[in-house]
Design a protein around this motif. Structure first.
Motif, PDB file in Angstrom:
ATOM      1  N   TYR A 130       0.819  -0.993   0.007  1.00 30.03           N
ATOM      2  CA  TYR A 130       0.234   0.115   0.187  1.00 30.03           C
ATOM      3  C   TYR A 130       0.927   1.194   0.128  1.00 30.03           C
ATOM      4  O   TYR A 130       1.994   1.494   0.460  1.00 30.03           O
ATOM      5  CB  TYR A 130      -0.823  -0.044   1.266  1.00 30.03           C
ATOM      6  N   PRO A 131       0.272   2.352  -0.455  1.00 30.51           N
ATOM      7  CA  PRO A 131       1.058   3.598  -0.394  1.00 30.51           C
ATOM      8  C   PRO A 131       1.284   3.867   1.009  1.00 30.51           C
ATOM      9  O   PRO A 131       0.954   3.422   2.034  1.00 30.51           O
ATOM     10  CB  PRO A 131       0.049   4.627  -0.738  1.00 30.51           C
ATOM     11  N   LYS A 132       2.373   4.732   1.391  1.00 29.31           N
ATOM     12  CA  LYS A 132       2.720   5.271   2.848  1.00 29.31           C
ATOM     13  C   LYS A 132       1.650   6.164   3.329  1.00 29.31           C
ATOM     14  O   LYS A 132       0.995   6.900   2.492  1.00 29.31           O
ATOM     15  CB  LYS A 132       4.153   5.876   2.740  1.00 29.31           C
ATOM     16  N   GLY A 133       1.641   6.403   4.469  1.00 27.48           N
ATOM     17  CA  GLY A 133       0.967   7.488   5.178  1.00 27.48           C
ATOM     18  C   GLY A 133      -0.761   6.896   5.196  1.00 27.48           C
ATOM     19  O   GLY A 133      -1.057   5.622   5.060  1.00 27.48           O
ATOM     20  N   ARG A 134      -1.377   7.929   5.597  1.00 32.13           N
ATOM     21  CA  ARG A 134      -2.998   7.597   5.759  1.00 32.13           C
ATOM     22  C   ARG A 134      -3.534   7.217   4.472  1.00 32.13           C
ATOM     23  O   ARG A 134      -4.623   6.288   4.676  1.00 32.13           O
ATOM     24  CB  ARG A 134      -3.509   9.005   6.038  1.00 32.13           C
ATOM     25  N   GLU A 135      -3.238   7.530   3.579  1.00 34.58           N
ATOM     26  CA  GLU A 135      -3.707   6.921   2.160  1.00 34.58           C
ATOM     27  C   GLU A 135      -3.559   5.372   1.900  1.00 34.58           C
ATOM     28  O   GLU A 135      -4.325   4.644   1.511  1.00 34.58           O
ATOM     29  CB  GLU A 135      -3.415   7.693   0.745  1.00 34.58           C
ATOM     30  N   GLY A 136      -2.244   4.784   2.609  1.00 33.27           N
ATOM     31  CA  GLY A 136      -2.119   3.376   2.434  1.00 33.27           C
ATOM     32  C   GLY A 136      -2.995   2.815   3.626  1.00 33.27           C
ATOM     33  O   GLY A 136      -3.555   1.732   3.300  1.00 33.27           O
ATOM     34  N   LEU A 137      -3.429   3.469   4.557  1.00 31.91           N
ATOM     35  CA  LEU A 137      -4.452   2.923   5.535  1.00 31.91           C
ATOM     36  C   LEU A 137      -5.461   2.703   5.082  1.00 31.91           C
ATOM     37  O   LEU A 137      -6.420   1.776   5.158  1.00 31.91           O
ATOM     38  CB  LEU A 137      -4.322   3.812   6.855  1.00 31.91           C
ATOM     39  N   ARG A 138      -6.202   4.127   4.122  1.00 31.44           N
ATOM     40  CA  ARG A 138      -7.418   3.995   3.621  1.00 31.44           C
ATOM     41  C   ARG A 138      -7.635   2.777   2.541  1.00 31.44           C
ATOM     42  O   ARG A 138      -8.628   1.894   2.455  1.00 31.44           O
ATOM     43  CB  ARG A 138      -7.596   5.285   2.894  1.00 31.44           C
ATOM     44  N   ALA A 139      -6.504   2.353   1.942  1.00 35.16           N
ATOM     45  CA  ALA A 139      -6.362   1.294   0.641  1.00 35.16           C
ATOM     46  C   ALA A 139      -6.607   0.122   1.483  1.00 35.16           C
ATOM     47  O   ALA A 139      -7.213  -0.969   0.980  1.00 35.16           O
ATOM     48  CB  ALA A 139      -5.158   1.304  -0.064  1.00 35.16           C
ATOM     49  N   ALA A 140      -5.873  -0.136   2.559  1.00 33.90           N
ATOM     50  CA  ALA A 140      -5.819  -1.527   3.487  1.00 33.90           C
ATOM     51  C   ALA A 140      -7.356  -1.877   4.058  1.00 33.90           C
ATOM     52  O   ALA A 140      -7.874  -3.003   4.080  1.00 33.90           O
ATOM     53  CB  ALA A 140      -4.969  -1.396   4.613  1.00 33.90           C
ATOM     54  N   MET A 141      -7.915  -0.439   4.706  1.00 33.14           N
ATOM     55  CA  MET A 141      -9.163  -0.736   5.050  1.00 33.14           C
ATOM     56  C   MET A 141     -10.196  -1.164   4.013  1.00 33.14           C
ATOM     57  O   MET A 141     -11.265  -1.892   4.153  1.00 33.14           O
ATOM     58  CB  MET A 141      -9.776   0.574   5.558  1.00 33.14           C
ATOM     59  N   ASN A 142     -10.138  -0.476   2.742  1.00 33.20           N
ATOM     60  CA  ASN A 142     -11.069  -0.845   1.711  1.00 33.20           C
ATOM     61  C   ASN A 142     -10.795  -2.315   1.087  1.00 33.20           C
ATOM     62  O   ASN A 142     -11.784  -2.971   1.012  1.00 33.20           O
ATOM     63  CB  ASN A 142     -10.579  -0.194   0.347  1.00 33.20           C
ATOM     64  N   ASP A 143      -9.596  -2.794   0.998  1.00 33.59           N
ATOM     65  CA  ASP A 143      -9.411  -4.157   0.844  1.00 33.59           C
ATOM     66  C   ASP A 143      -9.988  -5.008   1.960  1.00 33.59           C
ATOM     67  O   ASP A 143     -10.618  -6.220   1.491  1.00 33.59           O
ATOM     68  CB  ASP A 143      -7.927  -4.492   1.014  1.00 33.59           C
ATOM     69  N   ILE A 144      -9.769  -4.790   3.258  1.00 32.67           N
ATOM     70  CA  ILE A 144     -10.463  -5.617   4.188  1.00 32.67           C
ATOM     71  C   ILE A 144     -12.054  -5.536   4.128  1.00 32.67           C
ATOM     72  O   ILE A 144     -12.641  -6.575   4.292  1.00 32.67           O
ATOM     73  CB  ILE A 144     -10.008  -5.011   5.581  1.00 32.67           C
ATOM     74  N   ARG A 145     -12.748  -4.440   4.018  1.00 36.54           N
ATOM     75  CA  ARG A 145     -14.143  -4.189   3.634  1.00 36.54           C
ATOM     76  C   ARG A 145     -14.545  -5.214   2.471  1.00 36.54           C
ATOM     77  O   ARG A 145     -15.773  -5.474   2.362  1.00 36.54           O
ATOM     78  CB  ARG A 145     -14.270  -2.746   3.656  1.00 36.54           C
ATOM     79  N   THR A 146     -13.731  -5.217   1.524  1.00 39.44           N
ATOM     80  CA  THR A 146     -14.156  -5.901   0.118  1.00 39.44           C
ATOM     81  C   THR A 146     -14.228  -7.197   0.309  1.00 39.44           C
ATOM     82  O   THR A 146     -15.008  -7.899   0.100  1.00 39.44           O
ATOM     83  CB  THR A 146     -12.957  -5.577  -1.034  1.00 39.44           C
ATOM     84  N   GLY A 147     -12.924  -7.871   1.068  1.00 40.23           N
ATOM     85  CA  GLY A 147     -12.997  -9.101   1.609  1.00 40.23           C
ATOM     86  C   GLY A 147     -13.800  -9.568   2.391  1.00 40.23           C
ATOM     87  O   GLY A 147     -14.342 -10.847   2.428  1.00 40.23           O
ATOM     88  N   ILE A 148     -14.092  -8.835   3.340  1.00 42.40           N
ATOM     89  CA  ILE A 148     -14.783  -9.212   4.607  1.00 42.40           C
ATOM     90  C   ILE A 148     -15.729  -8.120   4.972  1.00 42.40           C
ATOM     91  O   ILE A 148     -15.496  -7.253   5.666  1.00 42.40           O
ATOM     92  CB  ILE A 148     -13.690  -9.473   5.961  1.00 42.40           C
ATOM     93  N   PRO A 149     -16.926  -7.903   4.174  1.00 45.62           N
ATOM     94  CA  PRO A 149     -17.760  -6.776   4.335  1.00 45.62           C
ATOM     95  C   PRO A 149     -18.340  -6.702   5.462  1.00 45.62           C
ATOM     96  O   PRO A 149     -18.593  -5.760   5.990  1.00 45.62           O
ATOM     97  CB  PRO A 149     -18.655  -7.025   3.089  1.00 45.62           C
ATOM     98  N   ASP A 150     -18.608  -7.615   6.324  1.00 43.63           N
ATOM     99  CA  ASP A 150     -19.052  -7.630   7.680  1.00 43.63           C
ATOM    100  C   ASP A 150     -18.053  -7.606   8.981  1.00 43.63           C
ATOM    101  O   ASP A 150     -18.452  -7.928  10.095  1.00 43.63           O
ATOM    102  CB  ASP A 150     -20.184  -8.595   8.079  1.00 43.63           C
ATOM    103  N   PHE A 151     -16.847  -7.307   8.693  1.00 46.01           N
ATOM    104  CA  PHE A 151     -15.757  -6.931   9.537  1.00 46.01           C
ATOM    105  C   PHE A 151     -16.204  -6.183  10.825  1.00 46.01           C
ATOM    106  O   PHE A 151     -16.568  -5.164  10.637  1.00 46.01           O
ATOM    107  CB  PHE A 151     -14.439  -6.478   8.629  1.00 46.01           C
ATOM    108  N   VAL A 152     -15.884  -6.866  11.943  1.00 50.90           N
ATOM    109  CA  VAL A 152     -16.347  -6.144  13.298  1.00 50.90           C
ATOM    110  C   VAL A 152     -15.042  -6.642  14.200  1.00 50.90           C
ATOM    111  O   VAL A 152     -14.683  -7.695  14.383  1.00 50.90           O
ATOM    112  CB  VAL A 152     -17.763  -6.565  13.867  1.00 50.90           C
ATOM    113  N   MET A 153     -14.634  -5.622  14.861  1.00 47.19           N
ATOM    114  CA  MET A 153     -13.379  -5.565  15.865  1.00 47.19           C
ATOM    115  C   MET A 153     -14.129  -5.487  17.024  1.00 47.19           C
ATOM    116  O   MET A 153     -15.185  -5.159  17.266  1.00 47.19           O
ATOM    117  CB  MET A 153     -12.731  -4.439  15.772  1.00 47.19           C
TER     118      MET A 153
END
Length: 168
Positions: free
Chosen positions: A48-71
Motif C-alpha cells: 500500500y502507499p505510505k501514510g494515511r492513504e495506505g491505511l485507507r487502501a488497506a481498510m478498503n481491501d479488508i471491507r471488500t474481502g470481509i464486508p461484515d468485519f467487526v472488531m
C-alpha cells in the motif's frame, strides 16, 4: 496511575476503532490518523502507499474481502504516548482478501496493535496478527500440526522474507 494524556489517547483510539473500522466512517480516520503515519506491519509492507492513504487502501481491501468485519477490543492499555490494543475481528470472507477468492467462511483474526500518539493523532503503529490462524480457518493451512520438514521450511522462508524486507 495512568496520566491524563494516556486516558485521552485511549479514548481517541477506542472511538477511532469503533467508528472507522467497525462502522466504516473514514472521516474519523482523517481526524485522528496523521497524514504521514508510519505503519510497521508485514501486511502493509510495500503493498500500500505510505501514510494515511495506505491505511485507507488497506481498510478498503479488508471491507471488500470481509464486508461484515467487526472488531472486538479485549484490552486497551496506555502509558504516555503509547496505546496497546489486544483485539479480535470476525467476519465472513465474502470477497477477494489478500488475493484469495471468497470462501464464504466466517473467520476470526486475533491481533495486538501498538500505536504512538502525538497531539491527539496516531503517528506510528505496529501490529501482529495471527495470520496462520486465519489461514487455517480459510482452509489454506491444515488444522493439524505441520510435518516437521514443512514447518521448518515455512519458518525459514518467513525469516528470509523478513530479513529481505528489513534490508530494503
Amino acid at each position: 496511575m495512568p496520566s491524563d494524556e494516556a486516558e485521552k489517547n485511549k479514548a481517541i483510539i477506542k472511538h477511532y476503532l469503533q467508528k472507522a473500522w467497525n462502522e466504516g466512517d473514514w472521516s474519523v480516520a482523517e481526524e485522528v490518523v496523521d497524514e504521514n503515519v508510519v505503519f510497521h506491519d508485514m501486511v502493509r509492507d510495500g503493498k500500500y502507499p505510505k501514510g494515511r492513504e495506505g491505511l485507507r487502501a488497506a481498510m478498503n481491501d479488508i471491507r471488500t474481502g470481509i464486508p461484515d468485519f467487526v472488531m472486538d477490543l479485549q484490552h486497551l492499555v496506555a502509558e504516555h504516548d503509547l496505546v496497546a490494543v489486544v483485539w479480535s475481528a470476525t467476519g465472513t470472507h465474502a470477497g477477494i482478501f489478500n488475493g484469495l477468492p471468497a470462501t464464504n467462511r466466517v473467520v476470526t483474526l486475533h491481533a495486538m496493535s501498538m500505536v504512538r500518539m502525538k497531539d491527539g493523532k496516531i503517528i506510528e503503529g505496529w501490529q501482529e496478527a495471527d495470520q496462520l490462524g486465519v489461514g487455517r480457518e480459510l482452509g489454506m493451512v491444515p488444522k493439524s500440526e505441520l510435518p516437521r520438514p514443512v514447518g521448518s521450511l515455512l519458518a525459514f522462508g518467513i525469516r528470509t522474507r523478513d530479513r529481505m524486507v528489513r534490508t530494503r
